[in-house]
Design an enzyme around this catalytic site. Structure first.
Site, PDB file in Angstrom:
ATOM      1  CG  MET A 162      47.572  45.923  38.379  1.00  0.00           C
ATOM      2  SD  MET A 162      46.985  44.397  39.269  1.00  0.00           S
ATOM      3  CE  MET A 162      45.952  43.577  37.559  1.00  0.00           C
ATOM      4  CE1 TYR A 439      41.430  42.465  30.452  1.00  0.00           C
ATOM      5  CE2 TYR A 439      42.466  44.439  29.592  1.00  0.00           C
ATOM      6  CZ  TYR A 439      41.433  43.794  29.774  1.00  0.00           C
ATOM      7  OH  TYR A 439      40.118  44.612  29.737  1.00  0.00           O
ATOM      8  CD  GLU A 440      44.024  42.284  35.320  1.00  0.00           C
ATOM      9  OE1 GLU A 440      45.222  41.668  36.173  1.00  0.00           O
ATOM     10  OE2 GLU A 440      44.172  43.488  34.835  1.00  0.00           O
ATOM     11  N   GLY A 441      46.299  37.496  33.655  1.00  0.00           N
ATOM     12  CA  GLY A 441      46.713  36.247  33.530  1.00  0.00           C
ATOM     13  C   GLY A 441      45.908  35.485  32.302  1.00  0.00           C
TER      14      GLY A 441
END
Length: 596
Positions: A162, A439-441
């Site tokens: 992504m 990561y991923e928020g």
């Protein structure tokens, strides 16, 4: 030397006794999921991770990934391991049978993910990202895109990524500049640059499928103007084989603190051909399908790192001889006692153990709800499971990764100076686990998601998905004398959580900064209470097993001891969190910006 053996016994306990998969054969789509099947899968996965992935963990960290002429070379042995991983069917495990998958439940898949991340976190990222991309395509792409890409991704010959982050925008995706120009044939030309793209380029698969956020020419400003596009590295031929190289290249790889065998890439899109996934300007909705899946998986990464660190610390504490027990020599035949006799070492090991087993239990509860959300025939049950999963996603991501890093750091402390050098491999767990909090928020963003989105959603409906079963668990244990030492501190902490929930909701309506100032402590408080609920449930199950004719009494006795440690030595942190939350924002926000 790193130590890891898959904790099959505890995983079996979570699946079969704590969350229960005995009813799965009665649920459409899960008819073949029996305890025996689960056991076989866990045993095989544990064997693969220990024998194939673990030996590559330290060497992969030392060697790292290398960019050569636009191609990323993964460390020695990774390509062969990935091929074996895919050929053994692990990439297809949790995917739908219509795309070549095995259709197995997330409650089993998440445990397999934990094993691969514990044995070799860098390796585990490659198939993990592909599964997240698969889910976004399943939920939002056209039938033609599904038919073209999903079978190859499921079998593991193609992988996925992504592509969100740009140099000037991370969390604030409304600032992104990558653009998409519509073409007469229905495709789009994607132009722009992305950074921090995990598995953006590598030599493990024959094609890489990028899910890219970009703006159409008529896009409104902000996040409402973002669309999602599927952009393959190689454009597929009519027969499904990789064809012409697309206009997407890796312009550099990051030199990182950890997960060095995972290629973190800078990606350039130069009029690359792509196809719209979902509706125009609705890309964030489609991308969040992948991100939410990945956030739960990132939580599992934290759990895996913690388990590996715990096992290493226990092994070292049993063999390292230093000093004598404060109660008198425990091993007078040796020049010193092993450090596991010392109270402070026991404190560290018990903290690690309670964190790891508590997170595995809570992760199992969430995974069961993922299965119910997807498969249960009753619409109301599916809705309740969806609410619970939505609420717990930021908690699992942030709590598990916070505790994963903290547990790895404690493991280093158990080793002392030997933990700070590379010989034993403990410092790698510290370095590798740190990224999962980012990561991923970031975990701060997860806390804001919890208080800003999940708490007020549908007039508090999401909160009820946890509060009601938690309160029922507490109420059912109050009259059990054997559980009184556990239920009392949990009941107090739960009351503090309820109080803080109400206060944050009230203050946040008047002043959003009040909710933001409380968010991180609130998420930790919520997580500690959730772990407490699972430890109370664990103790109930353990007592019931010991009352019967169990064949492993020491396992259940250890559960009771660890539950007691959690409630008396870790859960009391809740009182301090309640005090911090209720203090408000003033001390945090009062200092003038120029004074920093």
């Amino acid at each position: 030397m790193q130590v890891y053996n898959a904790p099959i016994r505890d995983m079996r306990f979570v699946l079969q006794e704590l969350i229960g998969i005995g009813d799965y054969p009665e649920i459409p789509g899960l008819e073949e999921v029996t305890p025996d099947l689960a056991d076989a899968i866990l045993e095989e996965s544990g064997k693969f991770c220990t024998e194939v992935l673990l030996p590559l963990n330290a060497t992969g960290d030392e060697e790292g990934c290398v960019l050569e002429n636009g191609v990323v070379r993964t460390p020695k042995g990774f390509k062969e391991a990935y091929k074996a991983f895919a050929e053994s069917g692990w990439t297809a495990m949790a995917s739908a049978p219509e795309w070549g998958g095995q259709g197995l439940p997330e409650s089993i898949n998440k445990l397999v993910e934990e094993m691969s991340c514990a044995a070799n976190l860098s390796f585990g990222l490659y198939p993990g990202l592909t599964h997240g991309a698969y889910q976004a395509i399943v939920d939002h792409a056209s039938e033609e895109l599904k038919q073209t890409y999903l079978p190859k991704m499921v079998e593991g010959t193609w992988s996925g990524t992504m592509c969100l982050t740009e140099a000037h925008c991370g969390t604030d995706l409304g600032l992104l500049r990558t653009r998409a120009e519509p073409q007469d044939d229905g495709s789009y030309k994607i132009t722009g640059s992305k950074i921090f793209i995990s598995a953006g380029e590598h030599d493990l698969t024959e094609n890489i499928i990028h899910l890219v956020l970009a703006r159409l020419p008529d896009a409104p400003k902000g996040v409402k103007g973002i669309s999602l596009f599927l952009v393959p590295k190689f454009l597929p031929n009519a027969d499904g084989t990789p064809g012409q190289r697309n206009g997407v290249t890796c312009s550099g790889i990051e030199h990182k603190m950890g997960i060095k065998a995972s290629a973190t890439c800078q990606m350039s899109f130069d009029e690359a051909t792509g196809w719209l996934v979902g509706e125009p300007h609705k890309g964030m909705r489609a991308m969040f399908t992948m991100m939410n899946s990945e956030r739960l998986s990132v939580g599992v990464q934290g759990l895996g790192a913690a388990e590996a660190a715990y096992q290493g610390a226990v092994a070292y504490a049993k063999e390292r001889l230093q000093g004598r027990s404060l109660a008198g020599a425990k091993h007078p035949d040796k020049p010193a006692d092993p450090i596991i006799v010392h109270p402070d070492v026991r404190r560290m090991l018990m903290t690690m153990r309670a964190n790891v087993e508590g997170c595995r239990a809570l992760g199992g509860w969430v995974a069961r709800n993922l299965d119910m959300m997807k498969h249960h025939p009753d619409p109301e049950t599916r809705k309740e499971a969806e609410d619970f999963t939505a609420l717990m996603t930021p908690i699992v991501k942030a709590l598990f990764t916070d505790l994963g890093f903290e547990t790895a750091s404690i493991g280093m402390q158990v080793y002392g100076g030997h933990g700070f050098i590379r010989d034993h491999g403990m410092e790698q767990y510290v370095r590798d686990s740190r990224i999962s909090m980012i990561y991923e928020g970031t975990n701060g963003v997860q806390a804001l998601d919890l208080v800003g989105r999940k708490m007020p959603a549908h007039m508090g409906r999401y909160l009820r998905a946890f509060f009601h079963p938690a309160l029922a668990e507490i109420d059912a244990a109050i009259d059990d004398d054997r559980l009184s030492d556990l239920v009392q501190p949990l009941s107090k902490a739960f009351g503090g959580l309820q109080l803080c929930t109400a206060e944050i909701a009230q203050k946040g309506l008047r002043d959003p900064e009040e909710a933001g100032a409380a968010a991180t402590e609130y998420l930790r408080l919520f997580g500690l209470v959730a772990l407490g609920v699972m430890w109370l449930r664990t103790a109930k199950v353990a007592h019931a097993a010991l009352d019967g004719e169990c064949d492993d009494p020491e396992f259940y006795k250890a559960k009771l001891v660890t539950a007691q440690f959690y409630m008396t030595r870790i859960l009391p942190q809740a009182a301090g969190l309640v005090a911090a939350i209720r203090s408000g924002k003033s001390a945090m926000m009062a200092l003038d910006e120029m004074a920093f």
